[in-house]
Design a protein around this motif. Sequence first.
Motif, PDB file in Angstrom:
ATOM      1  N   ASN A  22       0.822  -1.225   0.000  1.00  0.00           N
ATOM      2  CA  ASN A  22       0.000   0.000   0.000  1.00  0.00           C
ATOM      3  C   ASN A  22       0.848   1.264   0.000  1.00  0.00           C
ATOM      4  O   ASN A  22       0.337   2.363   0.217  1.00  0.00           O
ATOM      5  N   SER A  23       2.153   1.135  -0.227  1.00  0.00           N
ATOM      6  CA  SER A  23       3.018   2.314  -0.313  1.00  0.00           C
ATOM      7  C   SER A  23       3.910   2.281  -1.547  1.00  0.00           C
ATOM      8  O   SER A  23       4.614   3.254  -1.818  1.00  0.00           O
ATOM      9  N   THR A  24       3.898   1.164  -2.281  1.00  0.00           N
ATOM     10  CA  THR A  24       4.687   1.063  -3.503  1.00  0.00           C
ATOM     11  C   THR A  24       3.914   1.704  -4.648  1.00  0.00           C
ATOM     12  O   THR A  24       2.750   1.379  -4.888  1.00  0.00           O
ATOM     13  N   LEU A  25       4.560   2.596  -5.357  1.00  0.00           N
ATOM     14  CA  LEU A  25       3.905   3.321  -6.441  1.00  0.00           C
ATOM     15  C   LEU A  25       4.160   2.693  -7.808  1.00  0.00           C
ATOM     16  O   LEU A  25       3.315   2.816  -8.700  1.00  0.00           O
ATOM     17  N   ALA A  26       5.299   2.060  -7.988  1.00  0.00           N
ATOM     18  CA  ALA A  26       5.605   1.438  -9.284  1.00  0.00           C
ATOM     19  C   ALA A  26       6.547   0.263  -9.067  1.00  0.00           C
ATOM     20  O   ALA A  26       7.392   0.280  -8.158  1.00  0.00           O
ATOM     21  N   TRP A  27       6.383  -0.765  -9.926  1.00  0.00           N
ATOM     22  CA  TRP A  27       7.185  -1.990  -9.796  1.00  0.00           C
ATOM     23  C   TRP A  27       7.412  -2.565 -11.193  1.00  0.00           C
ATOM     24  O   TRP A  27       6.480  -2.668 -12.002  1.00  0.00           O
ATOM     25  N   ARG A  28       8.667  -2.911 -11.476  1.00  0.00           N
ATOM     26  CA  ARG A  28       9.007  -3.484 -12.782  1.00  0.00           C
ATOM     27  C   ARG A  28       8.988  -5.000 -12.690  1.00  0.00           C
ATOM     28  O   ARG A  28       9.612  -5.589 -11.815  1.00  0.00           O
ATOM     29  N   PHE A  29       8.244  -5.629 -13.601  1.00  0.00           N
ATOM     30  CA  PHE A  29       8.111  -7.085 -13.604  1.00  0.00           C
ATOM     31  C   PHE A  29       9.468  -7.715 -13.910  1.00  0.00           C
ATOM     32  O   PHE A  29      10.084  -7.436 -14.949  1.00  0.00           O
ATOM     33  N   PRO A  30       9.964  -8.572 -12.998  1.00  0.00           N
ATOM     34  CA  PRO A  30      11.288  -9.179 -13.214  1.00  0.00           C
ATOM     35  C   PRO A  30      11.189 -10.340 -14.210  1.00  0.00           C
ATOM     36  O   PRO A  30      10.489 -11.322 -13.980  1.00  0.00           O
ATOM     37  N   ARG A  31      11.888 -10.209 -15.300  1.00  0.00           N
ATOM     38  CA  ARG A  31      11.861 -11.262 -16.333  1.00  0.00           C
ATOM     39  C   ARG A  31      13.269 -11.404 -16.873  1.00  0.00           C
ATOM     40  O   ARG A  31      13.927 -10.425 -17.206  1.00  0.00           O
ATOM     41  N   TYR A  32      13.744 -12.626 -16.975  1.00  0.00           N
ATOM     42  CA  TYR A  32      15.101 -12.854 -17.461  1.00  0.00           C
ATOM     43  C   TYR A  32      15.245 -12.286 -18.875  1.00  0.00           C
ATOM     44  O   TYR A  32      14.491 -12.635 -19.795  1.00  0.00           O
ATOM     45  N   ASP A  33      16.176 -11.400 -19.030  1.00  0.00           N
ATOM     46  CA  ASP A  33      16.485 -10.781 -20.314  1.00  0.00           C
ATOM     47  C   ASP A  33      15.271 -10.051 -20.900  1.00  0.00           C
ATOM     48  O   ASP A  33      15.214  -9.786 -22.098  1.00  0.00           O
ATOM     49  N   ASN A  34      14.271  -9.762 -20.012  1.00  0.00           N
ATOM     50  CA  ASN A  34      13.066  -9.028 -20.423  1.00  0.00           C
ATOM     51  C   ASN A  34      12.346  -9.710 -21.597  1.00  0.00           C
ATOM     52  O   ASN A  34      11.724  -9.050 -22.426  1.00  0.00           O
ATOM     53  N   GLU A  35      12.400 -11.026 -21.662  1.00  0.00           N
ATOM     54  CA  GLU A  35      11.765 -11.747 -22.772  1.00  0.00           C
ATOM     55  C   GLU A  35      10.332 -12.122 -22.399  1.00  0.00           C
ATOM     56  O   GLU A  35      10.066 -12.634 -21.312  1.00  0.00           O
ATOM     57  N   ILE A  36       9.417 -11.854 -23.322  1.00  0.00           N
ATOM     58  CA  ILE A  36       8.005 -12.182 -23.140  1.00  0.00           C
ATOM     59  C   ILE A  36       7.576 -13.034 -24.336  1.00  0.00           C
ATOM     60  O   ILE A  36       7.838 -12.688 -25.501  1.00  0.00           O
ATOM     61  N   LYS A  37       6.901 -14.127 -24.046  1.00  0.00           N
ATOM     62  CA  LYS A  37       6.565 -15.083 -25.089  1.00  0.00           C
ATOM     63  C   LYS A  37       5.234 -14.738 -25.756  1.00  0.00           C
ATOM     64  O   LYS A  37       4.394 -14.047 -25.188  1.00  0.00           O
ATOM     65  N   ASN A  38       5.059 -15.239 -26.935  1.00  0.00           N
ATOM     66  CA  ASN A  38       3.814 -15.071 -27.669  1.00  0.00           C
ATOM     67  C   ASN A  38       2.673 -15.764 -26.917  1.00  0.00           C
ATOM     68  O   ASN A  38       2.784 -16.907 -26.496  1.00  0.00           O
ATOM     69  N   GLY A  39       1.551 -15.007 -26.723  1.00  0.00           N
ATOM     70  CA  GLY A  39       0.411 -15.564 -26.034  1.00  0.00           C
ATOM     71  C   GLY A  39       0.496 -15.497 -24.524  1.00  0.00           C
ATOM     72  O   GLY A  39      -0.341 -16.082 -23.825  1.00  0.00           O
ATOM     73  N   ALA A  40       1.495 -14.772 -23.976  1.00  0.00           N
ATOM     74  CA  ALA A  40       1.613 -14.658 -22.521  1.00  0.00           C
ATOM     75  C   ALA A  40       0.377 -13.957 -21.952  1.00  0.00           C
ATOM     76  O   ALA A  40      -0.270 -13.147 -22.611  1.00  0.00           O
ATOM     77  N   GLU A  41       0.034 -14.302 -20.705  1.00  0.00           N
ATOM     78  CA  GLU A  41      -1.125 -13.710 -20.046  1.00  0.00           C
ATOM     79  C   GLU A  41      -0.690 -12.505 -19.220  1.00  0.00           C
ATOM     80  O   GLU A  41       0.284 -12.568 -18.474  1.00  0.00           O
TER      81      GLU A  41
END
Length: 389
Positions: A22-41
């Motif tokens: 309730n005090s965090t304003l922004a958070w970056r999703f931790p992902r190895y090498d910032n890779e996101i797969k096709n069809g990710a939810e």
Amino acid sequence: MGLMDKIRGEFVDIIEWLDDTNSTLAWRFPRYDNEIKNGAELIVREGQQAVFVYRGQLADRYEPGHYALTTENMPIMSTLQGWKHGFNSPFRSEVYFVNTRPITDFRWGTPQPVTVRDPDFRMVQVRANGTTIVKVVDPAVFLRQVIGTESVVDMEQITDLLRRTVALAFSDMVLATGLGAIDLQGRQVELSDKLREFVAQRVASFGLGVDAVTMTISLPEEIQQAMTRGVARGVEAGGFADNVRDPNRYQQVQAADAMLAAAQNPGGGAMGAAMQAGMGVALGGQMAGAMQGAFAQPTGYTQPGYGQQPPPLPVQQQFHIDLDGQAAGPFPVDQLRQFVAAGRLTPQTNVWTTGMSAWAAASTVPALQSLFGGPPPLPGTPPPPPPAG
């Protein structure tokens, strides 16, 4: 793990943020090498927004909901990466979750007193403190101006910035209203909304908004004491400000304070007792005057011996006298007694008062004959010889 489970682990991804601070304003999703797969939810909960950043450029933004990341619902990302026919391989992108819920426990205060021009006390230094409800209203601006390359941004990181902003806004608001210190304190609830407008204009450049501001204005202790004394004594009927503006009333308050301090001084001795007696007489006179005003009859009502004003005191006749060849005065008869006792006024001293055609010896004036212990000498009688030795 079977073959199908291994395949699902490689190609199915879930991107979400479970925040319980309730005090965090922004958070970056931790992902190895910032890779996101096709069809990710992508799951964006209430009170959140998700922002995709590709090579430093803002891409797609998502409101609360459940999304499958495909070419159809990633138009900006598709343009940036040149996906004309969709994508099959993982792509790189940073995903930031931004908290858009109001932060209600932010407290502020003026680090230094603000000088206010007051019509009663001239220059007064006031302080203020309160709470502010703040939230992120534009995640894109907040990302550019505040987050930068940080992986986590919480309230503590922007507390100093917000407090400085609110304090400066308070100073500007006071200057804009032109109100004195006492009026500011009396209207602080009304002025809280005006302060909110001043703060909102300044924090908008950081992507923030202000829902409400509470404000408590503190006056210097000496001003508070002066207000308390003025109200408690009730020396005026038109308000404390009028009492301060009226020099006679203000002097009455100051004199009463001095008398009270002297009476309460244990080392005052006889002087303290005298001051107590004098203060009792003065207060008694004030109470008598108040009672007389309370029981005064309406205009036009007359009753013998009740509610009537006493007649005016008789005015003493005043005389000019000849002192060492110079006209001095006028002096009342009571004061002339002192001149007689000092030997400066004798029966032969010339005197004059209104109604007399010329100067005459004091012993020939009926109003002054009592000063010399008897009637004047008969005409032609020589004056008595001076005392011997």
